[in-house]
Motif scaffolding. Structure first.
Motif, mmCIF file in Angstrom:
data_model
loop_
_atom_site.group_PDB
_atom_site.id
_atom_site.type_symbol
_atom_site.label_atom_id
_atom_site.label_comp_id
_atom_site.label_asym_id
_atom_site.label_seq_id
_atom_site.Cartn_x
_atom_site.Cartn_y
_atom_site.Cartn_z
ATOM 1 N N GLY A 47 41.432 -12.053 -22.855
ATOM 2 C CA GLY A 47 42.093 -13.153 -22.163
ATOM 3 C C GLY A 47 43.525 -12.778 -21.804
ATOM 4 N N HIS A 48 44.202 -12.163 -22.748
ATOM 5 C CA HIS A 48 45.573 -11.713 -22.471
ATOM 6 C C HIS A 48 45.560 -10.636 -21.401
ATOM 7 N N ALA A 49 44.586 -9.747 -21.486
ATOM 8 C CA ALA A 49 44.511 -8.657 -20.517
ATOM 9 C C ALA A 49 44.368 -9.230 -19.111
ATOM 10 N N ARG A 50 43.465 -10.167 -18.956
ATOM 11 C CA ARG A 50 43.216 -10.770 -17.653
ATOM 12 C C ARG A 50 44.496 -11.396 -17.102
ATOM 13 N N SER A 51 45.144 -12.158 -17.953
ATOM 14 C CA SER A 51 46.354 -12.856 -17.546
ATOM 15 C C SER A 51 47.453 -11.872 -17.126
ATOM 16 N N TYR A 52 47.710 -10.916 -17.968
ATOM 17 C CA TYR A 52 48.838 -10.028 -17.697
ATOM 18 C C TYR A 52 48.538 -9.026 -16.590
ATOM 19 N N ILE A 53 47.282 -8.733 -16.391
ATOM 20 C CA ILE A 53 46.921 -7.892 -15.242
ATOM 21 C C ILE A 53 47.186 -8.684 -13.952
ATOM 22 N N ALA A 54 46.798 -9.953 -13.955
ATOM 23 C CA ALA A 54 47.015 -10.781 -12.753
ATOM 24 C C ALA A 54 48.498 -10.847 -12.415
ATOM 25 N N ASN A 79 48.060 -0.033 -17.631
ATOM 26 C CA ASN A 79 48.944 0.223 -16.497
ATOM 27 C C ASN A 79 49.688 -1.040 -16.050
ATOM 28 N N ILE A 80 50.014 -1.874 -17.019
ATOM 29 C CA ILE A 80 50.813 -3.067 -16.734
ATOM 30 C C ILE A 80 52.285 -2.689 -16.893
ATOM 31 N N LEU A 81 53.051 -2.938 -15.852
ATOM 32 C CA LEU A 81 54.459 -2.550 -15.884
ATOM 33 C C LEU A 81 55.190 -3.328 -16.977
ATOM 34 N N PRO A 82 56.033 -2.646 -17.730
ATOM 35 C CA PRO A 82 56.797 -3.375 -18.748
ATOM 36 C C PRO A 82 57.738 -4.376 -18.069
ATOM 37 N N ALA A 83 57.943 -5.517 -18.711
ATOM 38 C CA ALA A 83 58.863 -6.505 -18.152
ATOM 39 C C ALA A 83 60.277 -5.926 -18.137
ATOM 40 N N ASP A 84 61.113 -6.474 -17.280
ATOM 41 C CA ASP A 84 62.492 -5.999 -17.233
ATOM 42 C C ASP A 84 63.215 -6.335 -18.524
ATOM 43 N N ARG A 85 62.918 -7.523 -19.043
ATOM 44 C CA ARG A 85 63.514 -7.903 -20.334
ATOM 45 C C ARG A 85 62.475 -8.659 -21.141
ATOM 46 N N MET A 86 62.460 -8.428 -22.437
ATOM 47 C CA MET A 86 61.494 -9.080 -23.305
ATOM 48 C C MET A 86 62.201 -9.740 -24.480
ATOM 49 N N GLU A 146 56.592 -7.142 -35.786
ATOM 50 C CA GLU A 146 56.934 -5.797 -35.319
ATOM 51 C C GLU A 146 55.675 -4.982 -35.030
ATOM 52 N N ARG A 147 54.743 -5.071 -35.925
ATOM 53 C CA ARG A 147 53.498 -4.322 -35.773
ATOM 54 C C ARG A 147 52.744 -4.769 -34.517
ATOM 55 N N ASN A 148 52.687 -6.076 -34.310
ATOM 56 C CA ASN A 148 51.923 -6.567 -33.164
ATOM 57 C C ASN A 148 52.646 -6.383 -31.838
ATOM 58 N N ILE A 149 53.958 -6.329 -31.907
ATOM 59 C CA ILE A 149 54.705 -6.034 -30.685
ATOM 60 C C ILE A 149 54.429 -4.596 -30.263
ATOM 61 N N GLU A 150 54.416 -3.711 -31.235
ATOM 62 C CA GLU A 150 54.092 -2.314 -30.928
ATOM 63 C C GLU A 150 52.701 -2.202 -30.314
ATOM 64 N N ALA A 151 51.763 -2.928 -30.887
ATOM 65 C CA ALA A 151 50.384 -2.892 -30.383
ATOM 66 C C ALA A 151 50.329 -3.454 -28.961
ATOM 67 N N PHE A 152 51.084 -4.521 -28.740
ATOM 68 C CA PHE A 152 51.128 -5.134 -27.413
ATOM 69 C C PHE A 152 51.621 -4.128 -26.372
ATOM 70 N N VAL A 153 52.714 -3.473 -26.683
ATOM 71 C CA VAL A 153 53.288 -2.498 -25.757
ATOM 72 C C VAL A 153 52.279 -1.389 -25.463
ATOM 73 N N ALA A 154 51.605 -0.934 -26.497
ATOM 74 C CA ALA A 154 50.630 0.148 -26.319
ATOM 75 C C ALA A 154 49.451 -0.316 -25.459
ATOM 76 N N ASP A 155 48.934 -1.498 -25.747
ATOM 77 C CA ASP A 155 47.781 -2.000 -24.995
ATOM 78 C C ASP A 155 48.127 -2.217 -23.530
ATOM 79 N N MET A 156 49.270 -2.820 -23.279
ATOM 80 C CA MET A 156 49.683 -3.089 -21.900
ATOM 81 C C MET A 156 49.889 -1.771 -21.154
#
Length: 476
Positions: A40-47, A105-112, A91-101
């Motif tokens: 669900g997150h993948a779909r959203s953030y890909i869009a 090939n989802i561009l990192p946000a300018d600021r998080m 911290e652990r899940n943020i790292e996982a989020f960054v890796a998954d995104m």
RNA sequence: GGCGGCAUGGCCAAGUGGUAAGGCAGAGGAUUGCAAAUCCUUUACCCCCAGUUCGAAUCUGGGUGCCGCCUCCA
């Protein structure tokens, strides 16, 4: 043609006009970092990644802010379950989020921004709301008074008068009793003894969920932004409350355009943590589904519609991606002539028109497939060692076609994937099997030859016979 | 109960008044020891009923079915 987007606020497709010409400010509701992200997150953030890429391609300077919700009961629960801390879980899940995104090939946000690092902005906002009489405190909690805010319900189409009766049935908890209206929601929650908490004018506690977004939007992007993004399940109450808080405090409109993506369904039901019917992004990718296959899968449907996740549909996407991938993997030579011939100019226009039409990625992908088709044929011939195909690819027409395909694929974030890296059998063992099969074929022992091929296939090795008695292999 | 959305071929899915994109699967052909891959060809009157219109998948009314939100959720 200009970009048109479905605005939840008006329930209509509207022409997009930014506050400042040429610039777009976007806030996207991020994840609560208590667990891994699912499809669900993948779909959203890909869009939203595609929205961002399209805006950029269209010439806008985009500022994209996405938050991490790192203060939340679920994170605290998780921390106590595993005997660690809220910070450790986050911290652990943020790292996982960054890796998954990144894999998708989802561009990192300018600021998080993170809630834990935005506490000053949060407290300031609550104080302002209190000073304006839009909030009240009760037993260490602070609540937003929905009755004091005229526009409450404008996003989700809810009417407070009508809703009151329905809500009455659940006024049971102590919290409900403290509220003046059932729809009032916590801006600040007082901490019970022993709970992780932060100081505030209202005592130790932690911010409510909605206020953090209002505070971070304001801190990062200002009082009014162009576009606010999120899943359709956030329309109410989250975004409704965000609007109420921000607009009550600033007196200005929070966002001009509100975009919401449809849910990913499993067997007709929403994929969610609470139902337990979710597949995490990494579990899917680690099972051998390629990131681009997942991307193609989600982009074949319009972002606002529900998307049913089935093995069959995913398989179809995988096969479809194979074709695109072959074309995208061709070598571009130098710089193609940017003067597109009529047919390519037309394809480019149709692609842009589709994307401008509320991100009609389904129609846009059709253009990609069309462009890829002849290139795919070339790729196949080159793979067979057809030199004339290599020569043809060098020609300007093909180079232009490839250049356009690569350009448009980039807009939807699709990029060539190299063969999956090796695992299991080593190359020498595979080559030895191929030699054995060759010998069997030479002896016309086709049964033995087929058996070897089948055995290799069972281990994920696909053999492809080429002209001249050569056999190539791929890991599938 | 309130608010919102959806219903297009075997599967997924575009298409908001002018006669059904695309992907997958299937079928036939070329190629092949057989496969795979590739290439060519091919497969729909759009949930039901009524209406508006010269003309509707597309508009209106009614019906049926499904989903989301109303509690944390992308």
């Amino acid at each position: 043609m200009t970009l048109r987007l479905t605005n939840t606020l008006t329930r209509r497709v509207e022409e997009f006009t930014p506050i400042e010409p040429g610039k777009v400010s976007i806030y996207c509701c991020g994840v609560t970092v208590y667990d891994l992200c699912h499809l669900g997150h993948a779909r959203s953030y890909i869009a939203w990644d595609v929205l961002r890429r399209h805006l950029r391609w269209s010439g806008y300077a985009v500022t994209f802010v996405q938050n991490y919700t790192d203060i939340d009961d679920k994170i605290l629960n998780r921390a106590s379950e595993e005997g660690s801390s809220m910070d450790a879980v986050s911290e652990r899940n943020i790292e996982a989020f960054v890796a998954d995104m990144g894999r998708l090939n989802i561009l990192p946000a300018d600021r998080m921004p993170r809630a834990t690092r935005s506490l000053d902005a949060i407290r300031t906002l609550i104080s302002e709301l209190e000073a304006k009489g839009a909030a009240y405190s009760a037993d260490g909690d602070v609540y937003f008074a929905v009755m004091k805010h005229a526009g409450y319900g404008k996003l989700s189409g809810r009417d407070l008068e009508q809703q009151q009766d329905n809500a009455a049935g659940r006024v049971a908890t102590a919290e409900e009793a403290r509220k003046q209206h059932p729809f009032d929601f916590a801006l600040w929650k007082g901490a019970k003894p022993g709970e992780t908490s932060f100081p505030s004018p209202w005592g130790q506690g932690r911010p409510g969920w909605h206020i953090e977004c209002s505070a971070m939007v304001r801190e990062e992007l200002g009082d009014t932004i162009d576009i606010h993004l999120g899943g359709a399940d956030l329309v109410f109450p989250h975004h409704e409350n965000e609007i109420a808080q921000s607009e009550a405090a600033t007196g200005k409109e929070l966002a001009h355009y509100w975009l919401h993506n449809g849910m990913v369904n499993v067997g007709g039901q929403k994929m969610s943590k609470s139902l337990g019917n979710f597949t995490t992004i990494r579990a899917l990718l680690d099972s051998g589904v390629s990131p681009m296959t997942l991307r193609l899968f989600t982009l074949q449907a319009h972002y606002r519609k529900p998307l049913d996740f089935t093995a069959e549909a995913l398989e179809a996407a995988a096969t479809g991606w194979k074709g695109l991938n072959a074309a995208l993997g061709l070598a571009a030579v130098g710089t193609a002539n940017p003067e597109w011939p009529a047919a390519l100019a037309d394809a480019r226009t149709r692609f842009a028109a589709a994307m401008d039409d509320d991100l009609n990625t389904s129609a846009a992908l059709a253009v990609l497939f069309e462009l890829a088709k002849p290139l795919r044929g070339l790729a196949n011939r080159i793979e067979r060692g057809d030199d004339s195909a290599s020569d043809e690819l060098q020609q300007d027409g093909h180079q232009q076609q490839l250049a356009l395909l690569l350009e448009l694929a980039e807009v939807v974030g699709l990029k060539h994937e190299a063969q999956a890296s090796a695992d299991g059998l080593d190359d020498a063992a595979i080559e030895a099997q191929i030699e054995a099969r060759k010998a069997a074929k030479a002896a016309k022992d086709f049964a033995a030859a087929d058996r070897i091929r089948d055995e290799l296939k069972a281990q994920g090795i696909e053999l492809i016979d080429k002209p001249g008695g050569l056999t190539e292999w791929l890991r599938s």
